[in-house]
Design a protein around this motif. Structure first.
Motif, mmCIF file in Angstrom:
data_model
loop_
_atom_site.group_PDB
_atom_site.id
_atom_site.type_symbol
_atom_site.label_atom_id
_atom_site.label_comp_id
_atom_site.label_asym_id
_atom_site.label_seq_id
_atom_site.Cartn_x
_atom_site.Cartn_y
_atom_site.Cartn_z
ATOM 1 N N TYR A 173 0.850 -1.199 0.000
ATOM 2 C CA TYR A 173 0.000 0.000 0.000
ATOM 3 C C TYR A 173 0.877 1.237 0.000
ATOM 4 C CZ TYR A 173 -3.996 2.916 1.451
ATOM 5 O OH TYR A 173 -4.988 3.850 1.529
ATOM 6 N N LEU A 174 0.742 2.031 -1.047
ATOM 7 C CA LEU A 174 1.455 3.309 -1.094
ATOM 8 C C LEU A 174 0.565 4.362 -0.448
ATOM 9 C CD1 LEU A 174 3.788 5.141 -2.360
ATOM 10 C CD2 LEU A 174 2.116 5.612 -4.123
ATOM 11 N N VAL A 175 1.056 4.988 0.588
ATOM 12 C CA VAL A 175 0.219 5.940 1.318
ATOM 13 C C VAL A 175 0.332 7.326 0.698
ATOM 14 C CG1 VAL A 175 -0.200 7.008 3.550
ATOM 15 C CG2 VAL A 175 0.457 4.636 3.432
ATOM 16 N N ASP A 176 1.554 7.743 0.406
ATOM 17 C CA ASP A 176 1.723 9.145 0.060
ATOM 18 C C ASP A 176 3.067 9.361 -0.619
ATOM 19 O OD1 ASP A 176 1.128 11.804 -0.026
ATOM 20 O OD2 ASP A 176 1.969 12.251 1.944
ATOM 21 N N ILE A 177 3.145 10.389 -1.431
ATOM 22 C CA ILE A 177 4.439 10.850 -1.937
ATOM 23 C C ILE A 177 4.526 12.340 -1.638
ATOM 24 C CG2 ILE A 177 5.927 11.161 -3.946
ATOM 25 C CD1 ILE A 177 4.496 8.851 -5.276
ATOM 26 N N LEU A 181 3.388 1.097 3.190
ATOM 27 C CA LEU A 181 2.876 0.281 4.288
ATOM 28 C C LEU A 181 2.903 -1.191 3.904
ATOM 29 C CD1 LEU A 181 -0.396 1.744 5.771
ATOM 30 C CD2 LEU A 181 1.821 1.588 6.830
ATOM 31 N N ASN A 231 5.943 7.004 1.148
ATOM 32 C CA ASN A 231 5.461 6.447 2.404
ATOM 33 C C ASN A 231 4.751 5.128 2.086
ATOM 34 O OD1 ASN A 231 4.106 5.952 4.782
ATOM 35 N ND2 ASN A 231 3.596 8.086 5.140
ATOM 36 N N ASN A 267 -1.671 3.863 -7.767
ATOM 37 C CA ASN A 267 -2.184 5.075 -7.131
ATOM 38 C C ASN A 267 -1.106 6.142 -6.952
ATOM 39 O OD1 ASN A 267 -0.971 3.550 -5.041
ATOM 40 N ND2 ASN A 267 -2.109 4.691 -3.522
#
Lengths: 165, 436
Positions: A52-56, A75, A73, A105
């Motif tokens: 799971y990619l949370v954020d860039i 997970l 970021n 995403n």
């Protein structure tokens, strides 16, 4: 699985990709060479369970060398790990490989980084601005962009003429 | 053969081969009548088999703000669509670099304006982790209670507006009556109804008064009954079920790929909730369940949010029982605002207040942190880099609505145009947060 195992696995699989590992405040950050970020993400996702990619986040360090920084970021939901990857790129050539092929995403997050910080992503399917209109020429989150904006940088619709009567 | 006859012939042929399978005669008569009214009508083809481009928003009440969808329609089916955001972009990440951490808090109220308290808490937790500030227990309990009230606030708006999107307006009035009560509670807690800004770095601004605690108790005593009444109305309602069941289905793997978050992710069968994944505040001291459904459709998103509201009530109940006495802010005046009594009646207090307002809390140079909470819409995170001053060098907000809207694009493709509004309602985006 622990962070040590993750880092050991990464170092074994991609020995030239990792520059530095930093641990602070209970968070682990790996500094990755920019041209290898896609490979690192692919290994993390397929072999280590970071699904799971949370954020860039894009950061302007405002230094003469390696001015821009991208912070990924990730997970691993099954293992309960949160990992931060970092890559840096030069002001003269702000290009980083896109990771949309690994994490679909990443698309909008990379568009945001392009729009706000002017970092281009090689291999991105649709690198348009996301918040600002395409007519805008600046990248507002750069440190050299003034807080109050640049007058005339954004064409606005003309005021309708007051009616005669 | 004149034009009229030619048109009629074409029309007859069209009706013969068209998709009009039911009430053929009726439809034929209708079209003839239409033709007789406008002799110049030209039939280019069946409207259902022609493609058209439809623009929805940004000024459209059903898009929950200023979301814009440009869809290419094939009849009633959306073949492809593009989502355009940014109409509410205010550049608050840029503004943050010119504000001390505490000064920035009112801006977070205006991100997800349906649950301002959660945003305050997320910012405070990030700064407290960055600068290693201890927060007294009582403050953490107050924050937890207020966060869960904020979740109810956001979910109630979602419920009302989503049921309204599906065609029933009365529900909206009932959920807004309950929201009004929560706003009154926030008035008692923080002195403001909507933009509360009640958190302070290192604690909260003011203690819960006995009156506020009584109001919260009264609310959670009554609320489950309301919830049951609404479920009685909706859970077996045929219109509601048929509008939502099997609509916008997202599998678990697909949900992770699309980056769905919050209740939308859990409705697809991924049990990810920041409250249990990385417990913050006092979530490790209360018992609650994280509702998960596996269907992944719009109805599952409804069930998940309804159950979440029930769990929120449970959490608030336990927090009120456990609420410990004690201070509500860190007592080190370099780390947190001093008490107003001190500011008004002592020299040191006044100096500290001044210092804190001007310099703020200064985390170590080069420190960076990411702290996330489970906001009503999903994972709301603040990534902060410090340069050793009271201002953040970079503050990046990971907003859940941004991620949910990204997923909306592929959820809409292949859906019916009549479901667009329901699908947007089901994902529950807030543009103030997505556009930052």
């Amino acid at each position: 699985m622990t962070f040590d195992e993750v880092i050991a696995h990464l170092e074994a699989r991609l020995p030239d990709a990792i520059c530095e590992v930093r641990r602070a405040l209970g968070e682990t950050t790996i500094l990755v060479r920019a041209e290898r970020i896609r490979d690192v993400c692919a290994v993390l996702k397929s072999e280590l369970g970071f699904n799971y990619l949370v954020d860039i986040a894009a950061v302007d360090r405002f230094t003469s060398e390696e001015r821009f920084e991208l912070v990924y970021n990730l997970l691993a939901l099954a293992h309960g790990l949160r990992l931060r990857l970092k890559v840096r790129c030069e002001e003269s050539h702000p290009v980083v490989p896109s990771i949309t092929a690994v994490y679909p995403n990443a698309n909008w997050h990379e568009r945001e980084a392009w729009d706000m910080m002017g970092i281009r992503f090689e291999g991105h399917p649709d690198l348009r601005r996301i918040y600002m209109p395409e007519d805008f020429r600046y990248h507002p989150l750069r440190k050299d962009f003034p807080l109050l904006g640049i007058p005339g940088s954004l064409p606005l619709p003309e005021k309708p003429e007051a009616s005669r009567n | 053969m004149d034009t009229l006859t030619r048109t009629r012939r074409r029309l007859e042929a069209l009706i013969e081969e068209s998709h009009l399978e039911i009430w053929r005669e009726h439809n034929r008569a209708l079209l003839r009548r239409l033709e007789s009214k406008h002799s110049s009508v030209e039939f280019i083809g069946d409207a259902l088999s022609t493609e058209m481009v439809l623009n929805i928003g940004p000024q459209h009440p059903a898009t929950h703000g200023v979301l814009r969808v440009v869809a290419r329609l094939d009849g009633e089916i959306i073949r492809s669509c593009v989502i355009d955001i940014g109409y509410l972009h205010r550049g608050i990440e840029k503004v943050a670099e010119y504000k001390t951490f505490q000064e920035f808090m009112p801006y977070t109220d205006r991100m997800d304006y349906l649950s301002p308290y959660s945003n305050n808490v997320a910012l405070c937790l990030a700064v407290e982790k960055l600068a290693q500030i201890e927060v007294p227990e009582r403050a953490q309990y107050i924050r937890t209670i207020a966060c869960e009230l904020a979740r109810l606030l956001a979910h109630l708006l979602w419920l009302g507006s989503m049921v309204m999107d599906a065609g029933a307006v009365s529900m909206f009035l009932w959920t807004f009556r309950e929201r009004e009560k929560i706003y009154d509670i926030f008035d008692l807690i923080a002195g403001a109804r909507l933009t509360v800004s009640h958190c302070r770095i290192g604690g909260v601004a003011s203690d819960l008064t006995p009156e506020a605690i009584e109001a919260i108790r009264a609310f959670i005593r009554n609320f489950p009954r309301e919830l049951r009444a609404w479920e009685k109305l909706l859970n077996k309602n045929r219109i509601w079920l048929e509008r939502n069941e099997g609509i916008g289905v997202v599998s678990a793997e697909r949900a992770l790929e699309l980056g769905l978050t919050g209740p939308n992710l859990r409705a697809s069968g991924v049990p990810y909730d920041v409250r249990t994944f990385e417990p913050y505040l006092v979530y490790d001291r209360v018992e609650f369940e994280v509702p998960v459904r596996t269907e992944g459709d719009n109805l599952a998103r409804y069930y998940v949010r309804m159950e979440e509201m029930r769990q929120s009530v449970r959490i608030i109940e336990q927090c009120l029982q456990q609420l410990p006495p004690g201070p509500i802010r860190n007592e080190n005046a370099k780390l947190s605002y001093p008490d107003k009594q001190e500011v008004y009646y002592s020299m040191e207090g006044l100096i500290h207040d001044f210092m804190y307002t001007h310099w703020g809390v200064c985390p170590p140079k080069g420190a960076e942190v990411y702290a996330a909470i489970e906001a009503p819409k999903g994972e709301l995170g603040f990534y902060i880099q410090s340069d050793g001053t009271g201002f953040p060098w970079r503050l990046k907000i990971r907003s859940p609505s941004f991620c949910n809207i990204q997923a909306l694009e592929s959820i809409l493709e292949g859906a019916m145009v009549s479901d667009v509004v329901v699908l947007i309602g089901g994902l529950d985006p807030v543009m103030g947060e997505a556009d930052k």
